[in-house]
Design an enzyme around this catalytic site. Sequence first.
Site, mmCIF file in Angstrom:
data_model
loop_
_atom_site.group_PDB
_atom_site.id
_atom_site.type_symbol
_atom_site.label_atom_id
_atom_site.label_comp_id
_atom_site.label_asym_id
_atom_site.label_seq_id
_atom_site.Cartn_x
_atom_site.Cartn_y
_atom_site.Cartn_z
ATOM 1 C CB CYS A 9 -0.919 -0.004 1.216
ATOM 2 S SG CYS A 9 -2.015 1.417 1.223
ATOM 3 C CB CYS A 47 -4.511 3.679 -5.981
ATOM 4 S SG CYS A 47 -4.160 1.998 -5.435
#
Length: 320
Positions: free
Chosen positions: A93, A244
């Site tokens: 992430c 993202c």
Amino acid sequence: MKPTKPQRIRVIDSHTCGEPTRVVVAGVSEPRGNSMAEKRLNFSGELDWMRSAVVCEPRGHDAVVGAMLCQPGEEDCVAGVIFFNNVGVLNGCLHGTMGLAVTLKHLGRIGDGKHRIDTPTGVVTVEVREDGSVTVGNVRSYRYQSGIEVDVPDWGTVWGDIAWGGNWFFLADSPLELMATAAGIDELTRFSMAVRRQLEASGITGDDGGVIDHIELFGPPADGEADGKNFVLCPGGAFDRSPCGTGTSAKLACLHASGKLKEGDRWRQAGILDTVFAGEVREAEEGGVYPTVTGSAFVTAEAELMIDPKAPFAFGIPFS
Ligand code: PYC
């Protein structure tokens, strides 16, 4: 095993271009294992109660990504981290890595310059600047397949690429306008979920058999500040408020594989809120690229979460 006695867990919250990260800094025992991959496995088995207590309602919500601060397995790393969300553990992430980096700076654990962080997908680097910008050097990213045809019930045929950027992504041009409105987000979410269901039903996976749990749709940018705009559906059903970072890495790998991005070129990826991550690549000898992604992150809260096992939903509302 769920604790039977009250717990206090210290967390630091931040947001990266709109996407929240909650770093667990104290109050939970270190997951067992030598590598971060082993610790992630142990975390899944032993600390699932903590995962849902920390990120699910009533203390969190479906867009919150949790980050468990750990001892690194690799040498020369300032920290190790395991990311998790409302449904389980994540592979990597990058918005969360940016959130972790500003948290470590806030705690006085890192200063200027580049630092190494150990993650279950490999070692990444972070560099935090005074203006809140953070650059992450990501793990090797690559396009696995291109032009994959998926017949999505009620929606029709979609063609897209499959790429690894620290998570598995299916990347496709959006048949819907990328609108940051309630109606736009609902429709984009429904479509992306239908694509994901069909990928699973068709047995389409990453090259390691990994589930393609992120769907990334592309459209034109809102203005000249970006080269493209995306909508990313995360594994727990929430959409990424940021562009993202692992998705940007997957996009960079696809652009490079199709000859549209060379070393030294820059790609500015806007997310659904029109915040931007800037990306560049370095070619990897094994194929694919090493992406560098820059965004910005800010600390928003320091808190102590209180978990009273007697309370209703002490360990979170599972589907939230
Ligand atoms: O920034 O890589 C990312 C990410 C993954 C899931 C949510 N954000």
